[in-house]
Design a protein around this motif. Structure first.
Motif, PDB file in Angstrom:
ATOM      1  N   TRP A 201       6.630  -1.269  12.928  1.00 25.92           N
ATOM      2  CA  TRP A 201       5.766  -2.449  12.812  1.00 25.92           C
ATOM      3  C   TRP A 201       4.407  -2.080  12.220  1.00 25.92           C
ATOM      4  O   TRP A 201       3.817  -2.866  11.478  1.00 25.92           O
ATOM      5  CB  TRP A 201       5.605  -3.098  14.188  1.00 25.92           C
ATOM      6  N   GLN A 202       3.936  -0.893  12.523  1.00 23.52           N
ATOM      7  CA  GLN A 202       2.643  -0.457  12.001  1.00 23.52           C
ATOM      8  C   GLN A 202       2.682  -0.227  10.488  1.00 23.52           C
ATOM      9  O   GLN A 202       1.643  -0.225   9.829  1.00 23.52           O
ATOM     10  CB  GLN A 202       2.188   0.829  12.699  1.00 23.52           C
ATOM     11  N   LYS A 203       3.873  -0.065   9.938  1.00 24.27           N
ATOM     12  CA  LYS A 203       4.017   0.182   8.502  1.00 24.27           C
ATOM     13  C   LYS A 203       4.304  -1.092   7.716  1.00 24.27           C
ATOM     14  O   LYS A 203       4.530  -1.042   6.507  1.00 24.27           O
ATOM     15  CB  LYS A 203       5.153   1.187   8.263  1.00 24.27           C
ATOM     16  N   ARG A 204       4.292  -2.237   8.380  1.00 24.16           N
ATOM     17  CA  ARG A 204       4.612  -3.492   7.695  1.00 24.16           C
ATOM     18  C   ARG A 204       3.584  -3.815   6.613  1.00 24.16           C
ATOM     19  O   ARG A 204       2.420  -3.442   6.717  1.00 24.16           O
ATOM     20  CB  ARG A 204       4.667  -4.646   8.709  1.00 24.16           C
ATOM     21  N   GLN A 205       4.028  -4.496   5.604  1.00 22.66           N
ATOM     22  CA  GLN A 205       3.124  -5.073   4.621  1.00 22.66           C
ATOM     23  C   GLN A 205       2.910  -6.532   4.996  1.00 22.66           C
ATOM     24  O   GLN A 205       3.788  -7.177   5.572  1.00 22.66           O
ATOM     25  CB  GLN A 205       3.712  -4.956   3.216  1.00 22.66           C
ATOM     26  N   GLN A 206       1.750  -7.067   4.683  1.00 25.00           N
ATOM     27  CA  GLN A 206       1.488  -8.453   5.047  1.00 25.00           C
ATOM     28  C   GLN A 206       0.644  -9.116   3.982  1.00 25.00           C
ATOM     29  O   GLN A 206      -0.037  -8.458   3.202  1.00 25.00           O
ATOM     30  CB  GLN A 206       0.796  -8.540   6.408  1.00 25.00           C
TER      31      GLN A 206
END
Length: 305
Positions: free
Chosen positions: A9-14
């Motif tokens: 989740w910490q590596k997600r793009q948004q």
């Protein structure tokens, strides 16, 4: 959830795009360079992409890039009224247009050999209307407990839309439909959504950590717009030419399960599977039921890969 899922989740793009009338629609993606297929998640009312981290982790491990966004008026996206916890929409088709914009401007920027769509509850209605009105890039679609009707007593079905319209007429500004209130945390024992105390508790804790994601009851306008949209899903079903798997929760108390039968009878592309004893939130259910829903979903997608 605190280990590998959190690390993912910490590596997600948004990002964010402007939906209908300029409403900010926020989205996330989880991508790996080697992946050649993706799944787009369309969540339900009173949900957020934050809620589905466990699911996204499972898809990512299976070699799918994941895309998800929050509907206008809920989750991390922009609100439509001064009351941030009121579930409201001006026109249900705005949800559909937002989904189309997300697919065209975000998802389709990346080249994939195969694309899949997964939708839950209200998101199932949004996804269905999208399939009926747009050329779709998806190879297959799974609808989890789609909102093709709302579960209510038969006599109320005949007048619910009219009552909601009358209530809206007498409200000087959008407010809650009769009997509904701002967000309130119900004890697990009183919930009719799922039977996993761990997942239920985790989702509620998420709303404590991020109160901006909370949503309470709907407005009268949301109610009659949703009821009309549910009817349109079945009315226009002949326009669907994408393979659809409809997963029905056997003990669903939220949506009208009979409407699923009508839909699949009219839709030549639809296959329906019932998961006995499951409640509405199939992807938040206890393991024995959730695993079946996930297995059916992955096998359906694999058959079109």
């Amino acid at each position: 959830m605190a280990g590998e899922v959190h690390a993912m989740w910490q590596k997600r793009q948004q990002g964010e795009f402007k939906g209908v009338d300029g409403v900010p629609i926020r989205w996330i993606s989880i991508r790996e360079p080697q992946n050649e297929r993706c799944v787009v998640m369309v969540n339900g009312r009173n949900e957020s992409f934050w809620k589905y981290q466990e699911l996204f982790y499972e898809f990512s491990r299976k070699g799918y890039d994941v895309y998800a966004y929050d509907h206008r008026g809920q989750g991390a996206s922009g609100r439509l009224t001064n009351d941030s916890e009121l579930g409201h929409v001006i026109c249900f088709d705005d949800y559909v247009t937002d989904l189309h914009t997300f697919i065209e401007n975000v998802v389709n920027k990346d080249a994939y050999k195969h694309r899949f769509l997964l939708a839950h509850s209200m998101g199932g209605a949004v996804a269905t209307l999208y399939l009926e009105h747009y050329q779709t890039p998806f190879n297959a679609v799974v609808l989890n407990a789609p909102m093709f009707g709302i579960n209510m007593p038969a006599p109320l079905k005949l007048v619910a839309s009219s009552i909601a319209k009358i209530m809206e007429h007498y409200q000087s500004q959008p407010s809650y439909v009769l009997g509904k209130k701002p967000y309130r945390e119900e004890p697990f024992e009183a919930n009719d959504q799922c039977q996993s105390q761990l997942r239920y508790g985790w989702a509620k804790h998420l709303y404590q950590l991020h109160p901006e994601l909370r949503l309470g009851g709907p407005s009268p306008r949301w109610v009659w717009q949703a009821l009309a949209a549910a009817k349109h899903c079945i009315r226009d079903v002949e326009h669907i030419d994408t393979p659809v798997l409809l997963l029905q929760a056997g003990d669903d108390k939220v949506v009208d399960n009979h409407s699923h039968v009508i839909f699949c009878t009219k839709c030549t592309e639809c296959e329906m599977k019932v998961i006995p004893h499951a409640r509405h939130e199939l992807l938040m259910e206890k393991d024995c039921l959730r695993n079946q829903a996930l297995k059916d979903t992955l096998e359906f997608f694999e058959s079109y890969s």
